[in-house]
Structures are given as structure tokens and as C-alpha cells.
Write a protein that holds these residues in place. Structure first.
Motif, PDB file in Angstrom:
ATOM      1  N   ALA C 106       0.886  -1.373   0.025  1.00  0.00           N
ATOM      2  CA  ALA C 106       0.128  -0.103  -0.111  1.00  0.00           C
ATOM      3  C   ALA C 106       0.904   1.253   0.132  1.00  0.00           C
ATOM      4  O   ALA C 106       0.742   2.153  -0.810  1.00  0.00           O
ATOM      5  CB  ALA C 106      -0.902  -0.030   1.326  1.00  0.00           C
ATOM      6  N   ASP C 107       1.965   1.348   0.992  1.00  0.00           N
ATOM      7  CA  ASP C 107       2.683   2.490   1.054  1.00  0.00           C
ATOM      8  C   ASP C 107       3.438   2.726  -0.203  1.00  0.00           C
ATOM      9  O   ASP C 107       3.867   3.755  -0.481  1.00  0.00           O
ATOM     10  CB  ASP C 107       3.627   2.500   2.420  1.00  0.00           C
ATOM     11  CG  ASP C 107       2.587   3.026   3.674  1.00  0.00           C
ATOM     12  OD1 ASP C 107       1.638   3.520   3.336  1.00  0.00           O
ATOM     13  OD2 ASP C 107       3.048   2.621   4.805  1.00  0.00           O
ATOM     14  N   ARG C 108       3.820   1.799  -0.842  1.00  0.00           N
ATOM     15  CA  ARG C 108       4.657   1.853  -2.057  1.00  0.00           C
ATOM     16  C   ARG C 108       4.086   1.867  -3.436  1.00  0.00           C
ATOM     17  O   ARG C 108       4.725   1.700  -4.448  1.00  0.00           O
ATOM     18  CB  ARG C 108       5.995   0.735  -1.887  1.00  0.00           C
ATOM     19  CG  ARG C 108       6.664   0.975  -0.618  1.00  0.00           C
ATOM     20  CD  ARG C 108       7.553   1.770  -0.409  1.00  0.00           C
ATOM     21  NE  ARG C 108       8.576   1.983  -1.689  1.00  0.00           N
ATOM     22  CZ  ARG C 108       9.128   2.962  -2.021  1.00  0.00           C
ATOM     23  NH1 ARG C 108       8.845   4.095  -1.338  1.00  0.00           N
ATOM     24  NH2 ARG C 108      10.239   2.886  -2.746  1.00  0.00           N
ATOM     25  N   ALA C 162      -7.167   4.859  -6.626  1.00  0.00           N
ATOM     26  CA  ALA C 162      -6.384   4.439  -5.345  1.00  0.00           C
ATOM     27  C   ALA C 162      -7.251   3.542  -4.646  1.00  0.00           C
ATOM     28  O   ALA C 162      -6.652   2.527  -4.195  1.00  0.00           O
ATOM     29  CB  ALA C 162      -6.190   5.507  -4.812  1.00  0.00           C
ATOM     30  N   TRP C 163      -8.548   3.543  -4.439  1.00  0.00           N
ATOM     31  CA  TRP C 163      -9.513   2.779  -3.815  1.00  0.00           C
ATOM     32  C   TRP C 163      -9.486   1.510  -4.121  1.00  0.00           C
ATOM     33  O   TRP C 163      -9.480   0.423  -3.607  1.00  0.00           O
ATOM     34  CB  TRP C 163     -10.653   3.410  -3.528  1.00  0.00           C
ATOM     35  CG  TRP C 163     -10.772   4.477  -2.767  1.00  0.00           C
ATOM     36  CD1 TRP C 163      -9.623   5.228  -1.791  1.00  0.00           C
ATOM     37  CD2 TRP C 163     -11.843   5.386  -2.215  1.00  0.00           C
ATOM     38  NE1 TRP C 163     -10.225   6.045  -1.060  1.00  0.00           N
ATOM     39  CE2 TRP C 163     -11.536   6.365  -1.379  1.00  0.00           C
ATOM     40  CE3 TRP C 163     -13.212   5.272  -2.601  1.00  0.00           C
ATOM     41  CZ2 TRP C 163     -12.398   7.486  -0.740  1.00  0.00           C
ATOM     42  CZ3 TRP C 163     -14.208   6.208  -2.234  1.00  0.00           C
ATOM     43  CH2 TRP C 163     -13.647   7.362  -1.222  1.00  0.00           C
ATOM     44  N   ALA C 167      -4.002   1.798  -2.920  1.00  0.00           N
ATOM     45  CA  ALA C 167      -2.975   2.435  -2.890  1.00  0.00           C
ATOM     46  C   ALA C 167      -3.014   3.535  -1.867  1.00  0.00           C
ATOM     47  O   ALA C 167      -3.759   4.154  -1.498  1.00  0.00           O
ATOM     48  CB  ALA C 167      -2.672   3.178  -4.446  1.00  0.00           C
ATOM     49  N   GLU C 168      -1.679   3.739  -1.193  1.00  0.00           N
ATOM     50  CA  GLU C 168      -1.446   4.779  -0.072  1.00  0.00           C
ATOM     51  C   GLU C 168      -0.121   5.514  -0.338  1.00  0.00           C
ATOM     52  O   GLU C 168       0.221   6.128   0.655  1.00  0.00           O
ATOM     53  CB  GLU C 168      -1.571   4.115   1.331  1.00  0.00           C
ATOM     54  CG  GLU C 168      -3.089   3.496   1.481  1.00  0.00           C
ATOM     55  CD  GLU C 168      -3.078   2.672   2.775  1.00  0.00           C
ATOM     56  OE1 GLU C 168      -2.193   2.711   3.728  1.00  0.00           O
ATOM     57  OE2 GLU C 168      -4.040   1.810   3.134  1.00  0.00           O
ATOM     58  N   GLY C 169       0.292   5.382  -1.409  1.00  0.00           N
ATOM     59  CA  GLY C 169       1.478   6.187  -1.661  1.00  0.00           C
ATOM     60  C   GLY C 169       1.086   7.454  -2.501  1.00  0.00           C
ATOM     61  O   GLY C 169      -0.030   7.812  -2.225  1.00  0.00           O
ATOM     62  N   PRO C 170       1.892   8.210  -3.196  1.00  0.00           N
ATOM     63  CA  PRO C 170       1.781   9.407  -3.935  1.00  0.00           C
ATOM     64  C   PRO C 170       0.357   9.041  -4.891  1.00  0.00           C
ATOM     65  O   PRO C 170       0.518   8.132  -5.649  1.00  0.00           O
ATOM     66  CB  PRO C 170       2.794   9.952  -4.552  1.00  0.00           C
ATOM     67  CG  PRO C 170       3.592   8.574  -4.592  1.00  0.00           C
ATOM     68  CD  PRO C 170       3.291   7.543  -3.419  1.00  0.00           C
ATOM     69  N   ALA C 171      -0.418   9.947  -5.139  1.00  0.00           N
ATOM     70  CA  ALA C 171      -1.588  10.083  -6.042  1.00  0.00           C
ATOM     71  C   ALA C 171      -1.963  11.169  -6.459  1.00  0.00           C
ATOM     72  O   ALA C 171      -1.976  12.292  -5.632  1.00  0.00           O
ATOM     73  CB  ALA C 171      -2.766   9.379  -5.301  1.00  0.00           C
TER      74      ALA C 171
END
Lengths: 85, 406, 430
Positions: C106-108, C162-163, C167-171
Motif C-alpha cells: 500500500a505505502d509503495r 487508489a481505492w 494504494a496509499e503512496g503518492p496519488a
């Protein structure tokens, strides 16, 4: 008397595309190419769209590329108006 | 690797036209929030906004540009002019492919768009302007700024609502790292027309207060939403060594660190990611929390969002661990322009050694454990600043600015 | 040292490991590839609304039934058509990459979605409601639907993707007009190279076929009025071309750091080796005839790829089919590739699927990746009599089997933006 005058055109050009600081739309500009007056094809599209609506004339697609000067455009519009009358 | 220096700023803000006027108002706590004047808003549930007043585009721009530009593009072009003048840069004297433009956008030229929608739906397709094809779209400011200034290098347009202003600056830094000498960057926005305001209302985040001093209260227990605004800032970013070579030109500061993250969906049970954005930005800047002299917070003025932001700040800096301020309490939220303007305020704080206050909020809600700068500007040494911006839907961006190395 | 600094020193490479496409003529990357290699066209008379009052009444529409792709009624209410395209394409790309969504770090993992006009279709529909059909300047806010703010600010497109990806990195959304798709994927490449992400869900989406978009292109006579022959209206490089045909669609890619992809044994379609953008600083809609900015972008992208211009095997053209563009682009390719430009194929898939504004750049990257994968160059349909000023090998009418190790794709858009990207197959690995 023409239904569409050079002054009408100048008013419309000012409204549709502004005026260049270095070029004043006064004096004898009838035969000065639009390009030299600082009006590009986009400005002419906006202005001819306006003319087509307000004077209820249909202008061909290539009018902005085939016509070079204000005098030519005024004559062209008047010809269309005469034909429609 | 190249270092991104900011060498010029141009500001168009609700509480001041031009950097000097804006900064003086901001330090004095003078708000630009007032009743909407651009149209009769009396029938709308939101009646206050941060409108830019006294901006006469025709005084600054050639008349040729006016028919083809929305209000927000005119403001962006003028802000760009002012930023270049401030940096003493003559774009005509630089190689044109060495200059780029990266702006943030949120809603494009929305007032222009409303007019053309009205022409189309109310009158017919032949009434739609030849300029509509670009005057409303999100990329218009980057395009118009590049044309006006003859900048033919790399470009960019980023949309991440309020976070976009910081994302644009970071992307400008990437261009510098790849060899571009100068990038104009930032954001200017406006959607304060009837259709724009109507489209903002369903977010549920706008303040419905009609009391201008109490409508937008970041981190206050009585926070009830934010006030929308317009305007923003454009900045000149140059590689530090090149900037230094420009003799006696001022260098405001350095964009030393940046990161962005995205929040998990609501009700996912996962943690928000703002804290991680802060930590990554500090790491990117090569600084630790103790080095940071101030935080310019996003300050949504919405309890749920304020709580998350306060928690992230406290987690990184400790309770009451760092001065926090929200100068946008005097302008409202400016969408893509907000974070760019915050960056300018932060750079001016570094220059002048003073933090602007957060107005409206008397005392932050105790549970937030924030050292919020309220009441009056707070003097002190400011060398490293963290600027936060959060975009609607979960976008988190963080930038670290540092004083120019002497 | 921060992660980004150490990563940059390592020279991280970026590959495409998953492809999802929604294009006129078919949903899904497979159907898209079949269409564009068959030479069939998906342009037709507009069916979304009554096009009678318009000058150009043709478009390349997608037959897209969102319910068939698992979108819930709640999602349908919230999402503009462009968001629906993006989400469905993203799901296809992730499935194609062989990554289980829960395995995405997620973070990456980040998101970069291009769009030129965002949620314009929903905005126009809702405008008509609140303005009582354009009769009120002071529109009636009480008719504003809950999702209206999502339509106003199109960063909602990135949020939806993202959802889907967790994804929890840059968007972000990249909105650079008609180069949005190229620029969004280029942005993703930057983020992976600098170490801000290991995986990017990147691509572009646009659903612009609505009255306001059709009217605004009518006003500048940019779209084709060949209304009596819609199937043959998009005619890039042909002497008889008279404008572009508006399209819609999306392509979303899984863009991944090379070592990560290799470690997990992923199928690699292509490597993204170079990207660059330039501005013409000339005109919002006009192009300088010499094509210098696009040539600069091509040269810079090749330099970043560390490839010589003679190594390019295929050029995926912008090829919109306007008089101006096709000559401009021909000049730019000659200027940047020199004599080599005359020896390689260069085709425009817009001849078949129209011009979907910001989305098309990502769709064309997908086409290049598939050309590398299958060794087939898609043709330029409807090209029977070339414009004498367009004198390159545009692969008329029929696809060509040919090994493609290095593909170049270019885009050009309002605002003066010019972008170029270089992709390579396994034959060219540094």
C-alpha cells in the motif's frame, strides 16, 4: 449602403479578440492583413462565429483561411447578405 | 544533485494584491473573507468567500488576452509576471527550452465554462465561444503562462485539489533535477461563480456561517467548515547555484523535502497517511522533527479533518511540540492556489523571522494539543518550515522549506 | 540518507507489467488489440445525444455497460463515466499483472491518472438540471447532487483508482490537455525512478462526448464534418482529412520497478526508457509548422533512454487527422529522427478509435507495449491518398508483422504541449 460595415467589423473584433497595444484599430486598416493586426485564426473564428450568428449568414469553414483582410471579410459578408435578401 | 531555490514570488490573494500587500495584511491578521460580491449569493447557503478584490486585469494584461481567458487565468498570468519581476528574470534573455512551467489546478476556468454552458443550453451550439476549447480546461494556466513568457521547456499540470499546489512545486523540482534551469510553478484558482459555488456545496465542508470573523476556524472546537476563496501564488524556482550566480538577487529559500501519500478509504479501519507524508518529507529534506521551526498546517476547519491533522503533527513533533499556523484563515481555502500561497507565507516567515497568526480561532481545541499561533504574529528565528496540504478525497502532501544557505 | 536519494543513485528501471484498456470498438486490452490490428474503425454517428444541431456529428463511442463490470449502484451514482472507465481499466490491469490486490504494498503503490476534461459529462448533465436548461445564471443549488464536488475537481479520478488498488503512496491526476495520458505515465516513471513508489497504477481516462465538448470543437472547426461517412471520417495523413473524430476511453497500466517485477516473475510487456515534454510557447491551439518542440521532446526522450535515433523501430503518431497536426508532426519526426524517419513505420490508431483527448496518450502507450509484445505494427486506417506534405511510411490500411524493439509514441495538445515516450522490448536491455 452596406448592411455590414468596416466599423461593425472593428467593433466585433474588439469584442471578440481585443486590441493589440501596438496596433490601433483606427485609420485605414481595411487592407491590412488580419495577421498584421495581430489577429490569428482563433480570433477570426471567434469573430466570424459572432458575425454568422448576429447577421444570420452562413460562412464557409475555410473563411478564416481564405480571407486575409478586413475589407475582404466585409465584402464577403455583404455578398452573403445580399444573396440572402 | 541540484537544489531547488525559490527566487521570486507573485501573489494574488483575497487579503492582498502583490506580495507586500499580502504579507503586511497577513502579519496584521487582516482577513480577506467577506460577503460574496461577484454575484447575488443571497439564495445560497454559503454567503462568505475570500474574493480577490481590486484586481483589474486590463491594467496588467494586453486586451488581446482578455476575451480568451477566465478570471483565474488572468490572475495566474499576473502572478507569474510579478514573480518573474521579483526574481529579476527576463525570460527573453534565457534559452527558451531551459524554462518550464508546472501549475496545479482544481476546477479550471469555471466561470468561463458556466457562461459557455449557458450559451449552449440557453441559446444553441453556435453561441459557444471558439475559446471554450481551452479557456476552461485544467491545463490552461500552464499553457498561457508558457506562451506569454516564451517558456518552451518541460511542463506539467497536476490536480489533487488542495494538495496540488505542493505536488506542482515538487514536480518543478524534478524538472530542475533533470537540467531545466528555471521553472515557474504554483497554482491560482477560482470557482466563485454561481455554478462553481453550487458544485462546491455538496462536499459538505463549506461553512454556512455569515459571521465573517467566525466562519472559518481551523482547529477550533467550534469549527464548522471552511470558507472558499480564490487566488494563489506563482513562484520562480531555479537551481541554487544558478540562482546564487544572479548576484544580488534574493533567494527566499530552498524546497528541501517533499512527499505525498494517499489515505485509505473511509471505514476501511486503516490509518490516515498524513503522518507518513510528514515523515517522508522530513527524511527527503535530511532534517529531523527538532529542526522544524514551524508548521503551516492545512487547517481544514472541519472537526474530523482537523483531528487527523493535529494527531499527525503531535505524533511527529510531540504535543505542543512546534508552532503551528494557518494563514489561510484570512483568505479561505484557495484550492490549487492555497498551498502555493502557504509556501510563499512560509518563505516570508523565514525571511522576516516572524510567524503570521491564525485568525478567528481564539484557542485551539485542547484535545488537539497544538501550539497554534493565534492573536498576533509571533517573532522568532524561522529557518525550517513544514507546509502541509490535503486534497479532498485523501490526498496528503508535505513540503519542507529551508532558509537559503549562506 | 533519504530513500529517494539512495534510489536515484541506483538507476531504477521501470517496466509495464499489466494493461487494461477501454476503447471504442471493444472493452479490454485483448479486444482493443484485435480491433486496431484488424484495421477496422469504431467511429460512428453520435448516439449519446441528438447531434442534429452540430457541425460534426461523429464520434468513436464505447459500448460500455458499467453494470457488466461489477460497478455497484452506489459507485455508479458517485462516478462520472471517465471514473468508471478508469476503475474498470485499473482492475483489468492489476489482474493482468498477476498481482493479487492485497499483495500490492500500500505505502509503495501510487496512482497517476491523466484526464484532459475530467468529469465534464456529469458536470454538463448536472449544470442543465440546476440551471433549468441554461435559463438561470443564478443556478439552483438545491438540485445539486451529492457527487457534484467530485465532478468539479477531477482528482476524484485518482481517488477512485487508489481505492481500487488499495494504494496509499503518492496519488494525483495529471491534466495537460491532450498529452495528459503520456504525461501521467511519465509522471509515474519519475516517481518510481526517484524511489517515491515501487508500483504505480498509471494511465488516463476521458469521456468527453457531450454537447459542450462537441460544440467547443465545432467552434474552432477542429473536428471532422464528414457526417455522411462516419466510419471513414478519421483520416490521419490522408489528403482528404478534415479534422479529428472525438473519442472516449481509458488505458491504465501497472507500472513497476524492474527488480520487483523480475523477483516476482512478472510478465514484462515493455520497459519505459525515456519521457520528455516541451511547450511550443506559441499558441493555445496552433502549432509552429517546423515541429521543433515535438522534435525537442523526442530527442530528449531518446537521450534519457540512452538510445540512438536510428534504433527506433516504430513511431506511434499523434496523427489526429487535422490538416495542421499531421504536417506538424511529420516535420517533427523528420527533424528529430533525420533520414531514419523515412525508413520506419509510423501509424495513427486514432484512424480507428478516434481521439479521446487526454486518454489517448495512455491508450497509445498500451498500443506500443502490445506492438513490442506481439511484433505487429497497427495500421493507419482510411489512408488512401497521402497528403504530399505527409511523406513518411504511415502503414496504410493493413497491419504489418514486424519486430519492434524500440517504440516511440508522441502526443500534442492544446496549450502547446508536446510529449514523447520511448518504450523498449526485451531485445534492448541496458
Amino acid at each position: 449602403m452596406s448592411a455590414f460595415t468596416l466599423n461593425d467589423l472593428i467593433t466585433i473584433m474588439r469584442r471578440c479578440a481585443g486590441e493589440l497595444d501596438e496596433v490601433q484599430l483606427t485609420g485605414d486598416i481595411a487592407d491590412v492583413p488580419f495577421q498584421d493586426l495581430g489577429y490569428d485564426s482563433l480570433a477570426l473564428l471567434e469573430a466570424t462565429g459572432w458575425i454568422a450568428r448576429e447577421y444570420a449568414v452562413s460562412l464557409p469553414d475555410d473563411v478564416v483561411t481564405s480571407i486575409e483582410t478586413p475589407a475582404e471579410l466585409v465584402a464577403f459578408v455583404n455578398e452573403k447578405l445580399d444573396r440572402a435578401a | 544533485m541540484s537544489i531547488a531555490a525559490i527566487t521570486g514570488v507573485g501573489v494574488v490573494a483575497p487579503n492582498g494584491l502583490g506580495t507586500a500587500e499580502y504579507w503586511s495584511a497577513t502579519l496584521n491578521g487582516t482577513s480577506g473573507i467577506d460577503r460574496i460580491t461577484r454575484f447575488d449569493a443571497s439564495s445560497y447557503p454559503v454567503q462568505l468567500a475570500g474574493e480577490v478584490s481590486g484586481f483589474a486585469a486590463e491594467a496588467h494584461l494586453p486586451s488581446r488576452l482578455l476575451p480568451q481567458t477566465d478570471h483565474m487565468t488572468r490572475m495566474a498570468l499576473v502572478a507569474a509576471d510579478w514573480a518573474l519581476a521579483d526574481a529579476a528574470v527576463q525570460p527573453g534573455e534565457m534559452p527558451e527550452f531551459d524554462m518550464g512551467v508546472v501549475t496545479a489546478s482544481a476546477s479550471g476556468g469555471f466561470e468561463f465554462g458556466q457562461r459557455e454552458l449557458e450559451n449552449l443550453w440557453g441559446r444553441g451550439p453556435e453561441y459557444v465561444s471558439a475559446y471554450q476549447s481551452f479557456a476552461w480546461f485544467y491545463a490552461v494556466n500552464t499553457g498561457q503562462i508558457s506562451i506569454r513568457n516564451g517558456m518552451r521547456g518541460p511542463s506539467g499540470v497536476l490536480v489533487s485539489e488542495q494538495a496540488g499546489g505542493l505536488d506542482a512545486l515538487a514536480h518543478a523540482r524534478r524538472h530542475l533535477r533533470k537540467g531545466t534551469r528555471l521553472v515557474l510553478t504554483g497554482g491560482v484558482d477560482s470557482s466563485l461563480c454561481p455554478w462553481g459555488l453550487t458544485a462546491q456545496i455538496p462536499s459538505g465542508l463549506l461553512s454556512r456561517s455569515t459571521e465573517r470573523g467566525r466562519a472559518y476556524l481551523p482547529f477550533d472546537a467550534a469549527a464548522q467548515g471552511y470558507v472558499p476563496g480564490e487566488g494563489g501564488a506563482i513562484l520562480v524556482m531555479e537551481e541554487l547555484e544558478i540562482a546564487k550566480a544572479g548576484c544580488d538577487r534574493p533567494i527566499y529559500g530552498v524546497l528541501a523535502g517533499y512527499a505525498s501519500t494517499f489515505d485509505p478509504p473511509p471505514r476501511s479501519g486503516r490509518q490516515p497517511r498524513l503522518r507518513r507524508a510528514i515523515e517522508l518529507a522530513l527524511s527527503d529534506a535530511g532534517v529531523v522533527a527538532d529542526d522544524v521551526d514551524a508548521v503551516f498546517a492545512d487547517g481544514a476547519g472541519v472537526a474530523e479533518l482537523d483531528r487527523v491533522e493535529a494527531a499527525a503533527i503531535s505524533a511527529v513533533f510531540g504535543p505542543y511540540g512546534v508552532p503551528v499556523t494557518v494563514p489561510k484563515s484570512m483568505t479561505g481555502r484557495l484550492f490549487s492556489g492555497g498551498a502555493a500561497l502557504d509556501v510563499v507565507a512560509a518563505l516570508l516567515s523565514i525571511r522576516d523571522g516572524v510567524l503570521p497568526p491564525t485568525v478567528g480561532t481564539g484557542r485551539p481545541a485542547p484535545e488537539y494539543q497544538l501550539d497554534l499561533v493565534t492573536g498576533a504574529a509571533r517573532p522568532g528565528t524561522v529557518r525550517t518550515v513544514l507546509v502541509l496540504a490535503r486534497g479532498y478525497g485523501g490526498f496528503n502532501s508535505a513540503v519542507v522549506l529551508t532558509a537559503p544557505q549562506v | 540518507m533519504s530513500p529517494s536519494r539512495s534510489y536515484q543513485a541506483g538507476g531504477r528501471r521501470v517496466v509495464i507489467t499489466g494493461i487494461g484498456v477501454i476503447a471504442p470498438g471493444g472493452i479490454g486490452a485483448k479486444r482493443f488489440w484485435e480491433l486496431i490490428t484488424s484495421g477496422q474503425t469504431a467511429t460512428r454517428s453520435i448516439t449519446f445525444f441528438d447531434p442534429t444541431p452540430y457541425r460534426s456529428r461523429i464520434a468513436a463511442e464505447c459500448d460500455f455497460v458499467p453494470e457488466q463490470h461489477g460497478l455497484s449502484p452506489q459507485e455508479l451514482r458517485r462516478m462520472d463515466r471517465a471514473a468508471q472507465f478508469a476503475v474498470v481499466s485499473a482492475r483489468e490491469a492489476i489482474a493482468d499483472s498477476g498481482i493479487e490486490p492485497e499483495q500490492l504494498p500500500a505505502d509503495r503503490t501510487g496512482v497517476s491518472i491523466g484526464s484532459a476534461v475530467g468529469c465534464t459529462m456529469s458536470l454538463e448533465r448536472e449544470y442543465a438540471v440546476v440551471s433549468d436548461g441554461g435559463r438561470r445564471w443564478l443556478v439552483d443549488h438545491s438540485y445539486g447532487v451529492p457527487a457534484l464536488y467530485d465532478y468539479l475537481v477531477p482528482s476524484s479520478l485518482a481517488r477512485e483508482v487508489a481505492w481500487v488498488a488499495g494504494a496509499e503512496g503518492p496519488a494525483t491526476v495529471v491534466s495537460a490537455g491532450c498529452t495528459s495520458g503520456l504525461d501521467a505515465v511519465g509522471y509515474a516513471v519519475d516517481l518510481i525512478r526517484e524511489g517515491s513508489a515501487d508500483v504505480m497504477i498509471a494511465g488516463a481516462t476521458d469521456a468527453p462526448i457531450s454537447p459542450i465538448t462537441v460544440a467547443c470543437f465545432d467552434a474552432i472547426k477542429a473536428t471532422s464534418p464528414r457526417n455522411d461517412d462516419p466510419q471513414h471520417a478519421s483520416r490521419p495523413f490522408d489528403k482528404s482529412r478534415n479534422g479529428f473524430v472525438l473519442g472516449e476511453g481509458a488505458a491504465v497500466l501497472v507500472v513497476e520497478e524492474f527488480d520487483r517485477a523480475r523477483r516476482r516473475g512478472a510478465h514484462i510487456y515493455a520497459e519505459i526508457k525515456g519521457f520528455a515534454s516541451r511547450c511550443n510557447a506559441y499558441h493555445m491551439t496552433g502549432l509552429r509548422p517546423d515541429g521543433r518542440e515535438m522534435a525537442e521532446a523526442i530527442t530528449a526522450a531518446l537521450a534519457e533512454a540512452k538510445l540512438d535515433r536510428t534504433e527506433v523501430d516504430y513511431v506511434n503518431a499523434h496523427g489526429s487527422g487535422t490538416k495542421q497536426n499531421d504536417r506538424h508532426e511529420t516535420a517533427a519526426v523528420k527533424r528529430s529522427l533525420g533520414h531514419h524517419a523515412r525508413t520506419i513505420p509510423m501509424s495513427s490508431i486514432k484512424s480507428m478509435i478516434g481521439h479521446s483527448l487526454g486518454a489517448i496518450g495512455a491508450i497509445e502507450i498500451a498500443a506500443c507495449a502490445l506492438a513490442v509484445e506481439y511484433g505487429v505494427v497497427p495500421p493507419t486506417a482510411n489512408l488512401h491518398t497521402p497528403d504530399p506534405e505527409c511523406d513518411l511510411d504511415y502503414v496504410p490500411i493493413t497491419a504489418r508483422e514486424q519486430r519492434v524493439d524500440v517504440a516511440l509514441t508522441v502526443g500534442s495538445g492544446f496549450g502547446g504541449f508536446q510529449s514523447a515516450m520511448v518504450l523498449t522490448g526485451s531485445g534492448v536491455r541496458s
